[in-house]
Design an enzyme around this catalytic site. Structure first.
Site, PDB file in Angstrom:
ATOM      1  N   GLU A 112       0.809  -1.223   0.000  1.00 35.69           N
ATOM      2  CA  GLU A 112       0.000   0.000   0.000  1.00 35.69           C
ATOM      3  C   GLU A 112       0.841   1.272   0.000  1.00 35.69           C
ATOM      4  OE1 GLU A 112      -4.127  -0.765   1.793  1.00 35.69           O
ATOM      5  OE2 GLU A 112      -2.708  -1.313   3.378  1.00 35.69           O
ATOM      6  N   HIS A 171      -0.280   5.132   8.067  1.00 38.85           N
ATOM      7  CA  HIS A 171      -1.419   4.271   7.759  1.00 38.85           C
ATOM      8  C   HIS A 171      -1.500   3.222   8.852  1.00 38.85           C
ATOM      9  CE1 HIS A 171      -4.259   1.551   6.106  1.00 38.85           C
ATOM     10  NE2 HIS A 171      -3.370   0.593   5.914  1.00 38.85           N
ATOM     11  N   HIS A 207      -4.253   0.410  11.399  1.00 42.91           N
ATOM     12  CA  HIS A 207      -5.526  -0.271  11.687  1.00 42.91           C
ATOM     13  C   HIS A 207      -5.879   0.013  13.140  1.00 42.91           C
ATOM     14  CE1 HIS A 207      -3.913  -3.448   8.589  1.00 42.91           C
ATOM     15  NE2 HIS A 207      -4.185  -2.293   8.024  1.00 42.91           N
ATOM     16  N   HIS A 229     -11.115  -1.257   7.131  1.00 45.17           N
ATOM     17  CA  HIS A 229      -9.680  -1.362   6.958  1.00 45.17           C
ATOM     18  C   HIS A 229      -8.900  -0.622   8.053  1.00 45.17           C
ATOM     19  CE1 HIS A 229      -6.150  -1.061   3.853  1.00 45.17           C
ATOM     20  NE2 HIS A 229      -5.709  -1.115   5.082  1.00 45.17           N
TER      21      HIS A 229
END
Lengths: 271, 271, 271, 271
Positions: free
Chosen positions: C112, C131, C133, C202
């Site tokens: 990603e 980024h 979770h 996500h």
């Protein structure tokens, strides 16, 4: 203080075991012959239980755990007033069932030793007691929502978990502490033959056959409360163990219990 | 920076204690004679309190704890602007009640020192103050749900926990920080004679007689909030301590308090 | 692999900084003259940020953090595909804004990386991206409940937190990963000028001016989500920061930010 | 006991691999030629999985993890009855699919080894199994609320998570334990081709292709349950992965899986 404690303990061990009456053990296995090592082993178990319960989040700076004296069923072993995590063998004192044993000079006793004294008196089957402010139990104690076993690890709760309301027992406002024999007896009466009683606005008392079992019950009562709270929020209908399942599951817990005790003990041992 | 701080502290200790006025201690025990060791002991307590509150999850990178200067009630001791967990004795500075004590060169003060200054001014009974963003208190501060004691450990909350809304106090939008004497006074007014006030959209302030008590109150206010939130979700009706129970329970907390302090202190001491 | 990485980095540093264009920095402070130490410092910051975010519970085995190359705004620095907690300086690679920089032999890149590449391209004010979770963000991403700042630490959320739905962006089912430049651009478009966007099913992406700020925002976005969930369950009406408060509070966060960074850094340093 | 175990293992390795039939591997990659190191490697993986699952909070004193014997698909490797966190290589024993392999003298086996035996028998694609009391799964098992994947990390749940009710399977009350081949077969039947089945009032069983995958699935099933419970409380409508998304996302998980395994392994290694 260590030496003074040891002196007290040695004196008590020598003096009291000779006179240890056999009363009140009707429902327990026949008492073994007085074993000079039995009390030292018991004290070590009390110390370990204190450390384990702190490590498992059942007690914080408060709460206490006791064991009936294996050399004298009219006595029990419990620390002086100190945080469970800090208890050492030298802190463990012999208490009588009146809660009146004079402490060594300068030593303070737990104010609520009468919880232990009166339950040992009324429950000959009980050889270990935990009093705690186990966090997940507090909400159950103040809402009237019944604590019930939702999985096999807490099957021992199936007979019901009574709630002790000290206001009713005392006939008026108290400082919430079980600080007299009378209040201890009232709590013992509410407990009845159950393994656990909640104490409204305070915490809980957990009783068992021995130290590993009382630790096991304390840990899984806390966990059941946490999971039951989550389950009740998740769905409208929670399936609890049915009475037959609970009875059978509880009988099956004895074997695995030593597996958990071995783990918990390892976690609190210094490397 | 250490040497500069020490110089400041030593100078302050020598110079200020001579002139320490006896004002504002009416409700506290009579001031002891100025003790050359008293301030050093106080600084050590402030450092310990910072570490304990971080260890117990009451503060994270933010929040501060102060103590009224035992050698001069018109001063208080608090760290320079640094995360509580990192505070050392060399970081602790003497502040006056105007919050204007000039810091050593290159040192930044907490912007919100006026919380402490103005509460010490208005509350002669208060000798220790915590400002925190204690997580479980935030939801109570923004919902208008009253924080109430549901067990004896937090009996001190029974008189009510006011909520300070800085928007109303300032008559308009602010950056949410109590960064002026005026806002400090407004917060002190909301606090009134209570031990705890919530700050809407921000955190809380907790006050007490001394450092161990302010730490105790901070820890159990957080825990009560967590358990009250759970209890309110669990059942429709929560039984809180009644006023008489709370009064008696609060009086009984003084003894056990040192038991918790001893534990917490041990947890933050290097092995 | 260490040597190969270092060679790559050294080569990149020598070769690329000479040609570093000044594009896209309009809203950032004027670029400093290329500093031979700047990239090494940046790599150290990327490593620290990875460790801090793991320590603070924002990332687990997954998630990544990047920094715009201080010596070349058309490049960014990010680890090879490895768990954040395990990242070392030797793992940090130079990526271009196409996400096409060939990795050293045997090295895998994060699938990603296009999240980072396309946001750096579209947001010249952004020099650091996370980024994650982050657990408390997942429920907001799948319920349509707006994440809003309920205390001053998360004031930066006041402009709204958009939710990226990859299904709509891709016009059909995907494996949920932003694994192409097109999906990266779609995410950047959803993010717009905001500091945070949730990614349905996500996680989230958080952007900032620099590494300490992106870590700060990541930590307090997670915490705001946790507290907002609790507040919404506690009472029917939650008071959020009003727009003026949020604006002012956000401006005030810059000072304290370094206080948190200093603490977090200490927590991940080996003793 | 170490020596006795090792002897058993060596004997088993020498004796059994010669006769290892090739049955039941139809859906798995073709069996490699018997490798004298394969079983030692497998035992090391079983030990690591036990430690990781304890470290990640999936198991406490209870629960077990097994692996199909790579040198003989009619056998599996699992520890003697001991807490997962304490398992060492010497504790890992070879079990047959009848669960009848006699243990070394004085060694107790897990009562519920039939969970493993019967699933290995019925699921040739399965080479690793976890049985756990993963806390967030308990509420789903007792409320009838379907566990569903709300993010890509748990995409493998998309085919549904059946709930095994031992009361129905046994036609009456049991002690809740899968302590017979019959009950193991009933559980395997409920599991069907799924990766996870909940066990009402007890816990769950998780199956996978290999040890890293079964650990990954165990960790993210727990986490999905926790986040789903939060999401359901947060908003009236939760968006789950749609079937196509889930299928694609699950296929993409294989790469990143090793990234998590590498991290988890590092966390349980002694420094």
């Amino acid at each position: 203080m260590t030496n003074r404690h040891l002196a007290l303990l040695v004196g008590a061990a020598l003096g009291l075991t000779l006179a240890a009456p056999a009363i009140g053990r009707a429902q327990t296995p026949p008492a073994k012959a007085p074993d000079p090592d039995a009390r030292a082993k018991a004290i070590a178990d009390v110390v370990a239980a204190n450390h384990i319960l702190a490590n498992q989040g059942v007690v914080d700076g408060f709460g206490h755990v006791s064991m009936r004296d294996p050399t004298d069923p009219t006595k029990f072993l419990m620390a002086r007033s100190v945080a469970p995590e800090l208890v050492t063998a030298a802190d463990v004192l012999v208490h009588d069932l009146d809660g009146n044993t004079p402490p060594p000079a300068g030593v303070k006793l737990y104010l609520e030793r009468f919880i232990h004294a009166e339950i040992y008196r009324s429950r000959p089957d009980v050889n270990a007691i935990v009093h705690c402010h186990s966090p997940s139990l507090i909400p159950f104690g103040v809402t009237g929502v019944a604590l019930r076993p939702l999985y096999h690890m807490s099957a021992f709760l199936a007979g019901g978990v009574p709630v002790f309301d000290i206001h009713k027992a005392a006939g008026g406002a108290t400082d919430m502490l079980v600080r007299t024999p009378e209040l201890g007896r009232a709590l013992a009466k509410t407990l009845g033959t159950h393994p656990v009683a909640l104490m409204r606005g305070h915490g809980a008392v957990v009783v068992a056959r021995d130290i590993p079992q009382v630790v096991f019950r304390s840990v899984y009562t806390e966990q059941n409360a946490q999971l039951q709270r989550q389950a009740m929020a998740l769905g409208p209908k929670v399936i609890y163990l049915d009475p037959d399942e609970a009875k059978k599951a509880e009988e099956s817990l004895d074997g695995p219990l030593s597996r958990a005790w071995e783990l918990w003990l390892r976690k609190v041992k210094q490397p």
